[in-house]
Motif scaffolding. Structure first.
Motif, PDB file in Angstrom:
ATOM      1  N   HIS A 499      25.363 -15.766   9.802  1.00  0.00           N
ATOM      2  CA  HIS A 499      24.319 -15.558   8.800  1.00  0.00           C
ATOM      3  C   HIS A 499      22.995 -15.049   9.377  1.00  0.00           C
ATOM      4  O   HIS A 499      22.186 -14.478   8.652  1.00  0.00           O
ATOM      5  N   ASP A 500      22.753 -15.253  10.682  1.00  0.00           N
ATOM      6  CA  ASP A 500      21.407 -14.990  11.186  1.00  0.00           C
ATOM      7  C   ASP A 500      21.440 -14.793  12.699  1.00  0.00           C
ATOM      8  O   ASP A 500      22.419 -15.131  13.368  1.00  0.00           O
ATOM      9  N   HIS A 501      20.341 -14.240  13.231  1.00  0.00           N
ATOM     10  CA  HIS A 501      20.093 -14.166  14.670  1.00  0.00           C
ATOM     11  C   HIS A 501      18.697 -14.724  14.931  1.00  0.00           C
ATOM     12  O   HIS A 501      17.804 -14.563  14.111  1.00  0.00           O
ATOM     13  N   TRP A 502      18.504 -15.421  16.066  1.00  0.00           N
ATOM     14  CA  TRP A 502      17.185 -15.962  16.367  1.00  0.00           C
ATOM     15  C   TRP A 502      16.980 -16.002  17.884  1.00  0.00           C
ATOM     16  O   TRP A 502      17.927 -16.085  18.660  1.00  0.00           O
ATOM     17  N   GLY A 503      15.712 -15.912  18.286  1.00  0.00           N
ATOM     18  CA  GLY A 503      15.366 -15.878  19.699  1.00  0.00           C
ATOM     19  C   GLY A 503      14.625 -17.130  20.121  1.00  0.00           C
ATOM     20  O   GLY A 503      13.788 -17.653  19.386  1.00  0.00           O
ATOM     21  N   THR A 504      14.928 -17.591  21.344  1.00  0.00           N
ATOM     22  CA  THR A 504      14.258 -18.768  21.906  1.00  0.00           C
ATOM     23  C   THR A 504      13.882 -18.478  23.351  1.00  0.00           C
ATOM     24  O   THR A 504      14.428 -17.581  24.001  1.00  0.00           O
ATOM     25  N   VAL A 505      12.937 -19.280  23.877  1.00  0.00           N
ATOM     26  CA  VAL A 505      12.411 -19.036  25.213  1.00  0.00           C
ATOM     27  C   VAL A 505      12.268 -20.348  25.974  1.00  0.00           C
ATOM     28  O   VAL A 505      12.006 -21.397  25.390  1.00  0.00           O
ATOM     29  N   GLY A 506      12.452 -20.260  27.293  1.00  0.00           N
ATOM     30  CA  GLY A 506      12.204 -21.391  28.178  1.00  0.00           C
ATOM     31  C   GLY A 506      11.529 -20.904  29.441  1.00  0.00           C
ATOM     32  O   GLY A 506      11.761 -19.770  29.873  1.00  0.00           O
ATOM     33  N   VAL A 507      10.683 -21.736  30.048  1.00  0.00           N
ATOM     34  CA  VAL A 507       9.961 -21.364  31.264  1.00  0.00           C
ATOM     35  C   VAL A 507      10.027 -22.518  32.252  1.00  0.00           C
ATOM     36  O   VAL A 507       9.801 -23.675  31.891  1.00  0.00           O
ATOM     37  N   SER A 508      10.343 -22.191  33.501  1.00  0.00           N
ATOM     38  CA  SER A 508      10.390 -23.194  34.557  1.00  0.00           C
ATOM     39  C   SER A 508      10.437 -22.477  35.894  1.00  0.00           C
ATOM     40  O   SER A 508      10.709 -21.269  35.963  1.00  0.00           O
ATOM     41  N   ALA A 509      10.192 -23.211  36.959  1.00  0.00           N
ATOM     42  CA  ALA A 509      10.382 -22.654  38.293  1.00  0.00           C
ATOM     43  C   ALA A 509      11.856 -22.552  38.631  1.00  0.00           C
ATOM     44  O   ALA A 509      12.234 -21.910  39.608  1.00  0.00           O
ATOM     45  N   ASN A 510      12.712 -23.185  37.810  1.00  0.00           N
ATOM     46  CA  ASN A 510      14.159 -23.192  38.014  1.00  0.00           C
ATOM     47  C   ASN A 510      14.820 -22.474  36.850  1.00  0.00           C
ATOM     48  O   ASN A 510      14.614 -22.835  35.686  1.00  0.00           O
ATOM     49  N   VAL A 511      15.629 -21.449  37.141  1.00  0.00           N
ATOM     50  CA  VAL A 511      16.210 -20.643  36.078  1.00  0.00           C
ATOM     51  C   VAL A 511      17.160 -21.458  35.200  1.00  0.00           C
ATOM     52  O   VAL A 511      17.273 -21.207  33.991  1.00  0.00           O
ATOM     53  N   ILE A 512      17.841 -22.450  35.773  1.00  0.00           N
ATOM     54  CA  ILE A 512      18.755 -23.261  34.976  1.00  0.00           C
ATOM     55  C   ILE A 512      17.971 -24.144  34.005  1.00  0.00           C
ATOM     56  O   ILE A 512      18.332 -24.286  32.830  1.00  0.00           O
ATOM     57  N   GLU A 513      16.876 -24.724  34.485  1.00  0.00           N
ATOM     58  CA  GLU A 513      16.037 -25.548  33.606  1.00  0.00           C
ATOM     59  C   GLU A 513      15.433 -24.699  32.492  1.00  0.00           C
ATOM     60  O   GLU A 513      15.405 -25.109  31.328  1.00  0.00           O
ATOM     61  N   ALA A 514      14.955 -23.495  32.822  1.00  0.00           N
ATOM     62  CA  ALA A 514      14.406 -22.613  31.793  1.00  0.00           C
ATOM     63  C   ALA A 514      15.478 -22.238  30.779  1.00  0.00           C
ATOM     64  O   ALA A 514      15.222 -22.173  29.570  1.00  0.00           O
ATOM     65  N   SER A 515      16.692 -22.006  31.272  1.00  0.00           N
ATOM     66  CA  SER A 515      17.793 -21.668  30.372  1.00  0.00           C
ATOM     67  C   SER A 515      18.123 -22.835  29.460  1.00  0.00           C
ATOM     68  O   SER A 515      18.377 -22.651  28.258  1.00  0.00           O
ATOM     69  N   TYR A 516      18.110 -24.044  30.023  1.00  0.00           N
ATOM     70  CA  TYR A 516      18.404 -25.222  29.212  1.00  0.00           C
ATOM     71  C   TYR A 516      17.365 -25.371  28.096  1.00  0.00           C
ATOM     72  O   TYR A 516      17.720 -25.664  26.947  1.00  0.00           O
ATOM     73  N   GLN A 517      16.089 -25.164  28.423  1.00  0.00           N
ATOM     74  CA  GLN A 517      15.052 -25.260  27.388  1.00  0.00           C
ATOM     75  C   GLN A 517      15.329 -24.283  26.239  1.00  0.00           C
ATOM     76  O   GLN A 517      15.233 -24.638  25.066  1.00  0.00           O
ATOM     77  N   ALA A 518      15.672 -23.042  26.597  1.00  0.00           N
ATOM     78  CA  ALA A 518      15.928 -22.035  25.568  1.00  0.00           C
ATOM     79  C   ALA A 518      17.174 -22.376  24.766  1.00  0.00           C
ATOM     80  O   ALA A 518      17.221 -22.162  23.547  1.00  0.00           O
ATOM     81  N   LEU A 519      18.203 -22.927  25.439  1.00  0.00           N
ATOM     82  CA  LEU A 519      19.432 -23.302  24.736  1.00  0.00           C
ATOM     83  C   LEU A 519      19.191 -24.475  23.795  1.00  0.00           C
ATOM     84  O   LEU A 519      19.718 -24.502  22.673  1.00  0.00           O
ATOM     85  N   VAL A 520      18.408 -25.454  24.245  1.00  0.00           N
ATOM     86  CA  VAL A 520      18.080 -26.597  23.382  1.00  0.00           C
ATOM     87  C   VAL A 520      17.331 -26.127  22.140  1.00  0.00           C
ATOM     88  O   VAL A 520      17.606 -26.561  21.021  1.00  0.00           O
ATOM     89  N   ASP A 521      16.357 -25.215  22.331  1.00  0.00           N
ATOM     90  CA  ASP A 521      15.647 -24.669  21.172  1.00  0.00           C
ATOM     91  C   ASP A 521      16.599 -23.944  20.237  1.00  0.00           C
ATOM     92  O   ASP A 521      16.451 -24.007  19.012  1.00  0.00           O
ATOM     93  N   ALA A 522      17.587 -23.248  20.798  1.00  0.00           N
ATOM     94  CA  ALA A 522      18.520 -22.482  19.966  1.00  0.00           C
ATOM     95  C   ALA A 522      19.320 -23.399  19.054  1.00  0.00           C
ATOM     96  O   ALA A 522      19.450 -23.132  17.850  1.00  0.00           O
ATOM     97  N   VAL A 523      19.875 -24.501  19.604  1.00  0.00           N
ATOM     98  CA  VAL A 523      20.674 -25.398  18.764  1.00  0.00           C
ATOM     99  C   VAL A 523      19.765 -26.207  17.827  1.00  0.00           C
ATOM    100  O   VAL A 523      20.134 -26.499  16.684  1.00  0.00           O
ATOM    101  N   THR A 524      18.570 -26.570  18.305  1.00  0.00           N
ATOM    102  CA  THR A 524      17.632 -27.320  17.461  1.00  0.00           C
ATOM    103  C   THR A 524      17.219 -26.484  16.250  1.00  0.00           C
ATOM    104  O   THR A 524      17.151 -26.980  15.122  1.00  0.00           O
ATOM    105  N   TYR A 525      16.943 -25.202  16.478  1.00  0.00           N
ATOM    106  CA  TYR A 525      16.564 -24.314  15.370  1.00  0.00           C
ATOM    107  C   TYR A 525      17.702 -24.214  14.360  1.00  0.00           C
ATOM    108  O   TYR A 525      17.473 -24.266  13.147  1.00  0.00           O
ATOM    109  N   LYS A 526      18.920 -24.080  14.855  1.00  0.00           N
ATOM    110  CA  LYS A 526      20.084 -24.004  13.964  1.00  0.00           C
ATOM    111  C   LYS A 526      20.192 -25.260  13.106  1.00  0.00           C
ATOM    112  O   LYS A 526      20.399 -25.180  11.886  1.00  0.00           O
TER     113      LYS A 526
END
Length: 553
Positions: A499-526
């Motif tokens: 039904h939709d597309h949406w963008g999320t962002v994460g920032v950290s000194a660690n790429v995995i942590e930044a990715s996790y932040q963006a992924l958490v926002d993605a499921v939370t938004y859904k």
């Protein structure tokens, strides 16, 4: 509104033929049929379908097209004048055009003496006979014939009288339209206008067309110049597809002609123009190309505003920084939030998301949101492509976001055991949802993909709608934050469902942590968009998950 005959233009689209010659573009027969119907719905007058006899795909297209009915547009076949030494009825190119049974034909011939003598290797008079006789034969067989004077403007510059005689030969054969082609794409508007004037003086009763390529980045300007000098038949492609640098882009030519200069097509006016953006994006989708964000009129950024001063003015009157209303071409206005934003950007974004009314009259809450966004931007966050994360930040600040789950911990392993083999990525995630614990593992093509799978697998037993989500795109950029002393990684993720597309962002000194932040926002938004409450289990669902199992430590 009544329009005079002089204000009516004919719109000729060659996306299926000339556009299909773009590098890395290959339309299937079904693609071409779909596009033909979309172009007809848009309201173009002529659709150039391809060159029958040149390849099996174009033969199959014309055969299949006979089973379809277009409402307005006439479907034309494209080919060259006959070869020297042939008679019209024996020439394979002309026979192929007739056999395709189109609504008419477009036949091109050489209008530049250099091409006639060097390219074809024949005399100038013989070329005139080929043009005249080819057009006359097709006119007799099909009834409608357009003559493309290939390299006309180069030919006119080199040998004006001969270029004009080529047009006279086509007119003598009965051509319904004489199309002046800037085939090399190097013409300038003043040159185009002067040549059109000369043609009109020499052939005052002819219906003239213009066909421009974009090698000098002037195809749109040259097309408009030709219309200004009396041309009423305009050719081009959607999104400027075509050989080398492409053709005149009809997504720019048409709005300028219709919205600014007062022209319209027989079936294409301001109302039909509202379909332009959707049709443009369909072409890119079928061409397997990413839409160009900064494309005028129809691009995603065409009506996007970033600077705070701009946004403040646009909120008062959009005419201050928009040359037309975006809705006129089916596009939308976008307000971006970035490090160049002012309070106006954020307030407008709140209004756009339907959140401003919750803060109405609460200047302190608005100020708090602005301060929080600015602080995150200073840390390296960027919300231009992450509207979902922006909305979640606002809802967290104002206390309007449920807590759907809590992280206990995660671990990501990325191992390569043998040379030449792809690395194996595995992630484990432990979460708490409503007092229950989910501990789940997932694998994927890389650590972020594995983490995405593990996170959604852990939550799917509680929130089954997450199974329909997909990670669509993933971008990483190294940014400088904290006055340039701390390196940070910014991860932008695009997610989607049916039904939709949406963008999320994460920032950290660690790429995995930044990715996790963006992924958490993605499921939370859904979950938030689905109207979920915090810690809400699906009706009758149990928190079952594969992997380590629910509740295990």
């Amino acid at each position: 509104m009544t329009h005079s005959t002089d204000s009516i233009i004919e719109v000729f689209d060659t996306t299926l033929r000339d556009g299909g010659q773009s590098e890395a573009v290959s339309f299937s027969v079904e693609d071409k049929l779909h596009l033909a119907e979309a172009l007809d719905h848009l309201g173009v007058d002529f659709i150039e379908g391809g060159w029958p006899g040149a390849n099996p795909r174009d033969d199959a297209f014309f055969e299949a097209a006979r089973e379809r009915t277009l409402r307005h547009a006439r479907l034309l076949a494209f080919g060259s004048t006959m070869r020297t030494g042939n008679t019209p009825g024996e020439d394979p190119v002309l026979s192929g055009l007739v056999a395709a049974r189109p609504d008419g034909a477009v036949v091109f011939g050489k209008a530049w003496d250099l091409h006639v003598e060097l390219g074809l290797g024949i005399g100038l008079e013989e070329n005139l006979a080929l043009v005249r006789d080819s057009v006359a034969y097709l006119k007799e067989q099909l009834g409608l014939v357009l003559f493309d004077a290939e390299h006309f403007f180069d030919g006119y510059a080199n040998h004006p009288d001969y270029a004009l005689r080529v047009l006279e030969a086509a007119a003598a054969g009965g051509a319904d339209r004489l199309v002046l082609c800037d085939t090399n794409g190097g013409g300038l508007p003043a040159q185009i206008g002067a040549a059109v004037d000369a043609v009109r003086e020499r052939l005052p009763g002819a219906v003239l067309g213009i066909h421009c390529h974009n090698d000098g980045a002037l195809a749109v300007a040259n097309s408009l110049a030709a219309v200004d000098h009396g041309v009423r038949h305009v050719q081009g492609t959607l999104n400027g597809l075509g050989e080398r640098c492409g053709n005149a882009d009809l997504t720019a030519v048409l709005p300028n002609l219709i919205l600014k200069l007062g022209y319209r097509g027989a079936h294409l006016g301001p109302e039909e123009l509202e379909r332009l953006t959707a049709t443009s994006r369909l072409v890119d989708e079928l061409a397997n190309r990413s839409p160009r964000n900064n494309q005028p009129f129809v691009g995603q950024s065409a009506f996007a505003h970033k600077g705070g001063v701009h946004v403040s003015a646009v909120r008062k009157d959009a005419r201050t920084y928009e040359h037309i209303a975006p809705e006129a071409v089916g596009n939308v206005r976008r307000i971006l939030v970035s490090d160049q934003s002012g309070k106006s950007n954020i307030v407008h974004k709140l209004q756009e998301l339907g959140l401003l009314e919750r803060l109405e009259g609460d200047d302190a809450a608005v100020a708090q949101v602005v301060e929080r966004i600015k602080d995150l931007e200073h840390q390296g966050y960027q919300f231009e492509g992450a509207d979902a994360s922006f909305e979640l930040v606002v809802r967290r600040v104002i206390g309007d976001l449920p807590e759907f789950f809590r992280l206990v911990g995660f671990r990501v392993l990325d191992a390569k055991r043998h040379a030449g083999e792809a690395p194996e990525s595995e992630a484990t995630v432990m979460l708490e949802v409503g007092g229950e614990r989910a501990h789940t593992a997932g694998t994927g093509n890389g650590p972020v993909n594995a983490l995405d799978h593990a996170l959604r697998k852990a939550l799917a037993g509680f929130y089954p709608e997450l199974r329909e989500m997909d990670l669509v795109d993933f971008k990483v950029r190294v940014v400088s934050a904290g006055g340039g002393t701390d390196a940070a990684v910014r991860v932008l993720i695009e997610s989607g469902d049916p039904h939709d597309h949406w963008g999320t962002v994460g920032v950290s000194a660690n790429v995995i942590e930044a990715s996790y932040q963006a992924l958490v926002d993605a499921v939370t938004y859904k979950l938030a968009k689905n109207g979920r409450s915090d810690h809400l289990l699906a009706d009758g669902a149990t928190a079952e998950a594969s992997g380590a199992g629910v509740g295990e430590n």
